[in-house]
Write a protein that holds these residues in place. Structure first.
Motif, PDB file in Angstrom:
ATOM      1  N   TYR A 163      -1.770   3.442   5.264  1.00  0.00           N
ATOM      2  CA  TYR A 163      -2.543   3.441   4.639  1.00  0.00           C
ATOM      3  C   TYR A 163      -1.888   2.492   2.913  1.00  0.00           C
ATOM      4  O   TYR A 163      -1.631   0.676   2.873  1.00  0.00           O
ATOM      5  CB  TYR A 163      -2.941   3.840   4.079  1.00  0.00           C
ATOM      6  N   ALA A 164      -0.427   3.030   2.848  1.00  0.00           N
ATOM      7  CA  ALA A 164       1.032   2.691   2.165  1.00  0.00           C
ATOM      8  C   ALA A 164       1.302   1.482   2.870  1.00  0.00           C
ATOM      9  O   ALA A 164       1.812   0.074   1.413  1.00  0.00           O
ATOM     10  CB  ALA A 164       1.987   3.589   1.853  1.00  0.00           C
ATOM     11  N   ILE A 165       1.471   0.935   4.191  1.00  0.00           N
ATOM     12  CA  ILE A 165       2.147   0.060   4.896  1.00  0.00           C
ATOM     13  C   ILE A 165       0.929  -1.663   4.470  1.00  0.00           C
ATOM     14  O   ILE A 165       1.701  -3.142   3.946  1.00  0.00           O
ATOM     15  CB  ILE A 165       2.294   0.378   5.974  1.00  0.00           C
ATOM     16  N   ALA A 166      -0.410  -1.143   4.756  1.00  0.00           N
ATOM     17  CA  ALA A 166      -1.117  -2.261   4.428  1.00  0.00           C
ATOM     18  C   ALA A 166      -1.872  -3.082   3.117  1.00  0.00           C
ATOM     19  O   ALA A 166      -1.554  -4.103   2.756  1.00  0.00           O
ATOM     20  CB  ALA A 166      -2.635  -1.481   4.842  1.00  0.00           C
ATOM     21  N   LEU A 167      -0.924  -1.583   1.913  1.00  0.00           N
ATOM     22  CA  LEU A 167      -1.210  -2.338   0.446  1.00  0.00           C
ATOM     23  C   LEU A 167      -0.791  -3.276   0.590  1.00  0.00           C
ATOM     24  O   LEU A 167      -0.627  -4.319  -0.144  1.00  0.00           O
ATOM     25  CB  LEU A 167      -1.023  -1.014  -0.436  1.00  0.00           C
ATOM     26  N   LYS A 168       0.560  -3.385   0.907  1.00  0.00           N
ATOM     27  CA  LYS A 168       1.970  -4.431   0.852  1.00  0.00           C
ATOM     28  C   LYS A 168       1.593  -5.761   1.599  1.00  0.00           C
ATOM     29  O   LYS A 168       1.290  -6.447   1.525  1.00  0.00           O
ATOM     30  CB  LYS A 168       2.850  -3.817   0.751  1.00  0.00           C
TER      31      LYS A 168
END
Length: 53
Positions: free
Chosen positions: A24-29
Protein backbone atom coordinates in the motif's frame (compact mmCIF):
# COMPACT_ATOMS: atom_id res chain seq x y z
CA UNK A 1 -9.24 -35.79 2.56
CA UNK A 2 -11.23 -33.45 4.75
CA UNK A 3 -13.76 -31.02 3.34
CA UNK A 4 -13.16 -28.54 6.16
CA UNK A 5 -12.11 -25.05 5.14
CA UNK A 6 -8.66 -24.15 6.47
CA UNK A 7 -8.68 -20.87 8.33
CA UNK A 8 -5.40 -18.98 8.31
CA UNK A 9 -3.65 -18.59 11.63
CA UNK A 10 -3.28 -15.22 13.32
CA UNK A 11 0.41 -15.33 12.44
CA UNK A 12 -0.38 -15.89 8.76
CA UNK A 13 -2.89 -13.05 8.82
CA UNK A 14 -0.43 -10.73 10.54
CA UNK A 15 2.26 -11.48 7.96
CA UNK A 16 -0.14 -10.90 5.09
CA UNK A 17 -1.33 -7.65 6.68
CA UNK A 18 2.24 -6.41 7.00
CA UNK A 19 2.90 -7.23 3.35
CA UNK A 20 -0.30 -5.50 2.23
CA UNK A 21 0.67 -2.42 4.24
CA UNK A 22 4.09 -2.35 2.55
CA UNK A 23 2.48 -2.76 -0.86
CA UNK A 24 0.00 0.00 0.00
CA UNK A 25 2.77 2.44 0.91
CA UNK A 26 4.48 1.73 -2.40
CA UNK A 27 1.22 1.98 -4.33
CA UNK A 28 0.46 5.41 -2.89
CA UNK A 29 3.56 6.72 -4.65
CA UNK A 30 3.90 4.53 -7.72
CA UNK A 31 0.48 3.04 -8.49
CA UNK A 32 -2.29 5.08 -6.83
CA UNK A 33 -4.95 3.21 -8.81
CA UNK A 34 -4.11 0.11 -6.74
CA UNK A 35 -3.97 1.82 -3.36
CA UNK A 36 -7.73 1.67 -2.71
CA UNK A 37 -7.89 -2.10 -3.24
CA UNK A 38 -4.90 -2.64 -0.97
CA UNK A 39 -6.43 -0.43 1.69
CA UNK A 40 -9.63 -2.48 1.54
CA UNK A 41 -7.64 -5.72 1.83
CA UNK A 42 -5.79 -4.38 4.87
CA UNK A 43 -9.08 -3.48 6.57
CA UNK A 44 -10.45 -6.96 5.87
CA UNK A 45 -7.34 -8.58 7.35
CA UNK A 46 -7.51 -6.33 10.41
CA UNK A 47 -11.14 -7.33 10.97
CA UNK A 48 -10.26 -11.01 10.59
CA UNK A 49 -7.45 -10.68 13.13
CA UNK A 50 -9.78 -8.91 15.56
CA UNK A 51 -12.30 -11.78 15.30
CA UNK A 52 -9.61 -14.33 16.14
CA UNK A 53 -8.58 -12.59 19.36
Amino acid sequence: MSSEHHLPSATDLQRELEQVRRDYAIALKDRPEHARALEARAKKLEAELARQK
